[in-house]
Design an enzyme around this catalytic site. Structure first.
Site, PDB file in Angstrom:
ATOM      1  N   LYS A 175     -10.223   0.139  -2.149  1.00  0.00           N
ATOM      2  CA  LYS A 175     -10.149   0.184  -0.838  1.00  0.00           C
ATOM      3  C   LYS A 175     -10.314   1.364  -0.154  1.00  0.00           C
ATOM      4  CE  LYS A 175      -6.644  -1.066   2.829  1.00  0.00           C
ATOM      5  NZ  LYS A 175      -5.493  -1.669   2.962  1.00  0.00           N
ATOM      6  N   ASP A 227       0.881  -1.174  -0.151  1.00  0.00           N
ATOM      7  CA  ASP A 227       0.025  -0.101  -0.118  1.00  0.00           C
ATOM      8  C   ASP A 227       0.787   1.263  -0.003  1.00  0.00           C
ATOM      9  OD1 ASP A 227      -1.756  -2.056   0.650  1.00  0.00           O
ATOM     10  OD2 ASP A 227      -3.119  -0.903   1.859  1.00  0.00           O
ATOM     11  N   LYS A 258      -7.049   3.508  -3.078  1.00  0.00           N
ATOM     12  CA  LYS A 258      -7.230   3.302  -2.004  1.00  0.00           C
ATOM     13  C   LYS A 258      -7.730   5.039  -1.573  1.00  0.00           C
ATOM     14  CE  LYS A 258      -5.305   2.166   2.597  1.00  0.00           C
ATOM     15  NZ  LYS A 258      -4.139   1.535   3.127  1.00  0.00           N
TER      16      LYS A 258
END
Length: 318
Positions: A254, A155, A218
């Site tokens: 996400k 991430d 995300k």
């Protein structure tokens, strides 16, 4: 997780034409939030489904190997077994989608999950998390080290200044380098939408991230003042849909930051279902980044099964 997104050539002509209708997005968000997300009789099933989308996260300065072990145990056994048996779900292999930790804790997580005999993926934040304000060379090395230690999902955070100053080619190039540094690990790109200024910037950054090879986009690091919100999510989900229509590539989504209650999780599942359809409701294409959400989901399932709310000692691992 699904196959890697290999990305596309940078299409600045597409980026230059983008303009988000802010009032329309807000109206859409209000419409969705005003609805009852899931009928009561279906809530337990949907909450168990939500568990399988969680990237169970700890990103604290006081993380130690022992609390990483506890995190991994909870990821493997997210809901008390007697509660699962009451719902006839004890043999379905319900776990969280992944655990998410700092790079320095990847080895601890890999070791703990291996000892537990499960193959839950380890995700690591990287690339100068949470601000993205370190040298690019350092950020790339952080990714490589996390992968070397066993992380299979990375991430990363973008350099928000590139968005705020309209340096789209530089942002594309940065994420392409992140993609390369990940190797076979999957790349989730954190946009930190609360710091991007406008919804148009959110859409453009989403599109650049997907063009550059991100497997997921995300919303947030969880450290910003404003994290995952429905208006931002709608813009990102529309970008995912547009990218799919244009390229045939399905990119994951996400949300993260501030998603703490079971009710919140059901709202996010409903939003993704409304905007992208059932085919996106699987861990390969949808995750929820959260540290405390699982505790409330387990409490709600306890209430569904027993008719009463759990005392603290009833769910000691929460």
């Amino acid at each position: 997780m699904s196959a890697h997104n290999r990305g596309t050539e940078l299409d600045l002509s597409w980026i230059s034409k983008i303009q988000v209708n802010h009032p329309a997005v807000l109206r859409r968000a209000e419409q969705i939030q005003a609805r009852r997300t899931v009928k009561k009789e279906w809530q337990a099933a949907w909450l168990l489904k939500a568990v399988t989308f969680i990237d169970l996260t700890t990103l604290s300065g006081d993380d130690t190997s022992s609390n990483i072990q506890r995190l991994c145990y909870k990821a493997k056994y997210p809901i008390r077994e007697d509660l699962l048996k009451a719902l006839n779900m004890h043999d379905k292999g319900i776990t969280t989608a992944a655990v998410c930790v700092y790079p320095a804790r990847v080895c601890d997580a890999v070791k703990a999950l291996k000892a537990a005999g499960c193959n839950i993926p380890v995700a690591s934040v990287a690339a100068g998390f949470p601000a993205g304000q370190t040298h690019l060379k350092t950020r790339l090395e952080e990714i490589r080290l996390a992968v070397e230690d066993g992380a299979t999902e990375i991430d990363v955070v973008i350099n928000r200044s590139l968005v705020l100053t309209g340096q789209w080619e530089a942002l594309y190039d940065e994420i392409r380098q992140f993609r390369k540094a990940c190797g076979e690990a999957h790349l989730k790109t954190i946009l930190a939408t609360g710091e991007l200024g406008t919804l148009t910037n959110v859409y453009k950054a989403s599109m650049i991230a997907m063009m550059a090879g991100s497997d997921f986009i995300k919303t947030s690091t969880g450290k910003e003042t404003v994290n995952a919100t429905f208006p931002v999510a709608i813009v990102m989900l529309r970008a995912i849909r547009d990218f799919f229509w244009k390229t045939g590539n399905k990119i994951g989504f996400k949300p993260a930051g501030g998603i703490r209650s079971a009710k919140d999780s059901l709202a996010w599942l409903s939003l993704v279902k409304e905007e992208l359809g059932d085919e996106w409701l699987k861990p390969e294409l949808f995750r929820i980044g959260a540290s405390t959400l699982l505790s409330d989901i387990e409490r709600q399932i306890y209430h569904h099964v027993t008719g009463r709310y759990a005392a603290y000692h009833d769910l000691p691992m929460s």
